[in-house]
Design a protein around this motif. Structure first.
Motif, PDB file in Angstrom:
ATOM      1  N   GLN A 197      15.189  -3.866  -0.253  1.00 46.52           N
ATOM      2  CA  GLN A 197      14.937  -4.942   0.712  1.00 46.52           C
ATOM      3  C   GLN A 197      13.529  -5.501   0.541  1.00 46.52           C
ATOM      4  N   MET A 198      12.574  -4.620   0.316  1.00 37.92           N
ATOM      5  CA  MET A 198      11.198  -5.082   0.105  1.00 37.92           C
ATOM      6  C   MET A 198      11.101  -5.930  -1.167  1.00 37.92           C
ATOM      7  N   ARG A 199      11.753  -5.469  -2.220  1.00 35.84           N
ATOM      8  CA  ARG A 199      11.746  -6.246  -3.463  1.00 35.84           C
ATOM      9  C   ARG A 199      12.314  -7.648  -3.228  1.00 35.84           C
ATOM     10  N   TYR A 200      13.411  -7.684  -2.503  1.00 36.39           N
ATOM     11  CA  TYR A 200      14.054  -8.962  -2.228  1.00 36.39           C
ATOM     12  C   TYR A 200      13.130  -9.866  -1.409  1.00 36.39           C
ATOM     13  N   ILE A 201      12.549  -9.320  -0.346  1.00 32.81           N
ATOM     14  CA  ILE A 201      11.666 -10.115   0.515  1.00 32.81           C
ATOM     15  C   ILE A 201      10.452 -10.603  -0.263  1.00 32.81           C
ATOM     16  N   PHE A 202       9.829  -9.710  -1.024  1.00 30.72           N
ATOM     17  CA  PHE A 202       8.636 -10.098  -1.780  1.00 30.72           C
ATOM     18  C   PHE A 202       8.980 -11.140  -2.841  1.00 30.72           C
ATOM     19  N   HIS A 203      10.131 -10.987  -3.463  1.00 30.18           N
ATOM     20  CA  HIS A 203      10.544 -11.944  -4.485  1.00 30.18           C
ATOM     21  C   HIS A 203      10.906 -13.300  -3.871  1.00 30.18           C
ATOM     22  N   LYS A 204      11.674 -13.276  -2.772  1.00 26.67           N
ATOM     23  CA  LYS A 204      12.131 -14.501  -2.133  1.00 26.67           C
ATOM     24  C   LYS A 204      10.949 -15.315  -1.583  1.00 26.67           C
ATOM     25  N   ARG A 205       9.994 -14.639  -1.041  1.00 24.79           N
ATOM     26  CA  ARG A 205       8.842 -15.329  -0.467  1.00 24.79           C
ATOM     27  C   ARG A 205       7.734 -15.545  -1.485  1.00 24.79           C
ATOM     28  N   GLU A 206       8.005 -15.089  -2.685  1.00 26.49           N
ATOM     29  CA  GLU A 206       7.019 -15.207  -3.760  1.00 26.49           C
ATOM     30  C   GLU A 206       5.674 -14.651  -3.303  1.00 26.49           C
ATOM     31  N   TYR A 207       5.758 -13.466  -2.792  1.00 30.71           N
ATOM     32  CA  TYR A 207       4.578 -12.781  -2.276  1.00 30.71           C
ATOM     33  C   TYR A 207       3.718 -12.354  -3.459  1.00 30.71           C
ATOM     34  N   ASN A 208       2.506 -12.817  -3.520  1.00 32.17           N
ATOM     35  CA  ASN A 208       1.675 -12.601  -4.696  1.00 32.17           C
ATOM     36  C   ASN A 208       0.601 -11.544  -4.518  1.00 32.17           C
ATOM     37  N   ASP A 209       0.502 -10.959  -3.353  1.00 34.32           N
ATOM     38  CA  ASP A 209      -0.514  -9.931  -3.131  1.00 34.32           C
ATOM     39  C   ASP A 209       0.012  -8.605  -3.687  1.00 34.32           C
ATOM     40  N   SER A 210      -0.289  -8.343  -4.943  1.00 35.77           N
ATOM     41  CA  SER A 210       0.262  -7.161  -5.601  1.00 35.77           C
ATOM     42  C   SER A 210      -0.273  -5.867  -4.989  1.00 35.77           C
ATOM     43  N   ASN A 211      -1.464  -5.902  -4.413  1.00 35.48           N
ATOM     44  CA  ASN A 211      -1.996  -4.701  -3.768  1.00 35.48           C
ATOM     45  C   ASN A 211      -1.137  -4.286  -2.578  1.00 35.48           C
ATOM     46  N   SER A 212      -0.720  -5.241  -1.789  1.00 36.40           N
ATOM     47  CA  SER A 212       0.118  -4.932  -0.633  1.00 36.40           C
ATOM     48  C   SER A 212       1.486  -4.411  -1.070  1.00 36.40           C
ATOM     49  N   VAL A 213       2.024  -5.030  -2.113  1.00 32.03           N
ATOM     50  CA  VAL A 213       3.321  -4.598  -2.637  1.00 32.03           C
ATOM     51  C   VAL A 213       3.209  -3.174  -3.154  1.00 32.03           C
ATOM     52  N   GLN A 214       2.180  -2.903  -3.928  1.00 30.18           N
ATOM     53  CA  GLN A 214       1.988  -1.552  -4.473  1.00 30.18           C
ATOM     54  C   GLN A 214       1.750  -0.538  -3.356  1.00 30.18           C
ATOM     55  N   GLN A 215       1.009  -0.954  -2.333  1.00 26.25           N
ATOM     56  CA  GLN A 215       0.752  -0.058  -1.211  1.00 26.25           C
ATOM     57  C   GLN A 215       2.065   0.284  -0.495  1.00 26.25           C
ATOM     58  N   ALA A 216       2.909  -0.696  -0.318  1.00 28.29           N
ATOM     59  CA  ALA A 216       4.198  -0.459   0.341  1.00 28.29           C
ATOM     60  C   ALA A 216       5.051   0.503  -0.480  1.00 28.29           C
ATOM     61  N   TYR A 217       5.093   0.324  -1.788  1.00 25.60           N
ATOM     62  CA  TYR A 217       5.863   1.216  -2.646  1.00 25.60           C
ATOM     63  C   TYR A 217       5.267   2.629  -2.661  1.00 25.60           C
ATOM     64  N   ARG A 218       3.943   2.715  -2.616  1.00 27.19           N
ATOM     65  CA  ARG A 218       3.299   4.039  -2.563  1.00 27.19           C
ATOM     66  C   ARG A 218       3.663   4.750  -1.256  1.00 27.19           C
ATOM     67  N   MET A 219       3.731   3.991  -0.164  1.00 25.72           N
ATOM     68  CA  MET A 219       4.100   4.588   1.120  1.00 25.72           C
ATOM     69  C   MET A 219       5.535   5.119   1.071  1.00 25.72           C
ATOM     70  N   ILE A 220       6.419   4.358   0.475  1.00 28.24           N
ATOM     71  CA  ILE A 220       7.810   4.805   0.346  1.00 28.24           C
ATOM     72  C   ILE A 220       7.876   6.051  -0.533  1.00 28.24           C
ATOM     73  N   SER A 221       7.153   6.028  -1.618  1.00 25.79           N
ATOM     74  CA  SER A 221       7.135   7.173  -2.525  1.00 25.79           C
ATOM     75  C   SER A 221       6.559   8.413  -1.849  1.00 25.79           C
ATOM     76  N   ALA A 222       5.475   8.237  -1.097  1.00 26.98           N
ATOM     77  CA  ALA A 222       4.871   9.359  -0.381  1.00 26.98           C
ATOM     78  C   ALA A 222       5.833   9.913   0.670  1.00 26.98           C
ATOM     79  N   THR A 223       6.542   9.023   1.342  1.00 26.67           N
ATOM     80  CA  THR A 223       7.522   9.452   2.339  1.00 26.67           C
ATOM     81  C   THR A 223       8.633  10.253   1.685  1.00 26.67           C
TER      82      THR A 223
END
Length: 121
Positions: A49-75
């Motif tokens: 879902q995050m990938r879809y949202i980030f892709h659809k909105r063309e979210y370009n802040d890669s730090n935020s994207v990486q932080q979100a994925y790190r949080m999921i991975s840590a969880t």
């Protein structure tokens, strides 16, 4: 013979209790494994879902994207650690129950043997 029968009844009750407790532990272990699978699947869905949202909105802040994925991975890592801890506890409990069961069976069998010896059969 009456005492022998009592020991045999105790032995049968012990066996039934052991099998019931073993079944309960097995059911708990299965439930833990199912919950682990469900949680992992939910995390994967969240990631998608995050990938879809980030892709659809063309979210370009890669730090935020990486932080979100790190949080999921840590969880996911934390949940795996917690599940391993629970599984280890259940395994230890099962081993302890088995050891106690074997010890009690030997005790009853020894008592039964002694009673047979005393009665001459």
């Amino acid at each position: 013979m009456d005492k022998q029968k009592q020991v045999l009844v105790k032995l049968e009750i012990l066996k039934d209790d052991y099998n019931r407790k073993k079944r309960e532990l097995d059911e708990t272990m299965t439930a833990v494994e199912q919950e682990k699978w469900r949680f992992k699947r939910e995390l994967e869905e969240l990631s998608e879902q995050m990938r879809y949202i980030f892709h659809k909105r063309e979210y370009n802040d890669s730090n935020s994207v990486q932080q979100a994925y790190r949080m999921i991975s840590a969880t996911q890592e934390e949940s795996e650690w917690a599940i391993k801890k629970v599984v280890k506890k259940l395994d230890d409990e099962q081993e302890e129950q088995q050891a106690v069961y074997k010890q009690q069976v030997l005790s009853y069998e020894e008592e039964l043997h002694q009673l047979k010896k005393e009665s001459g059969t």
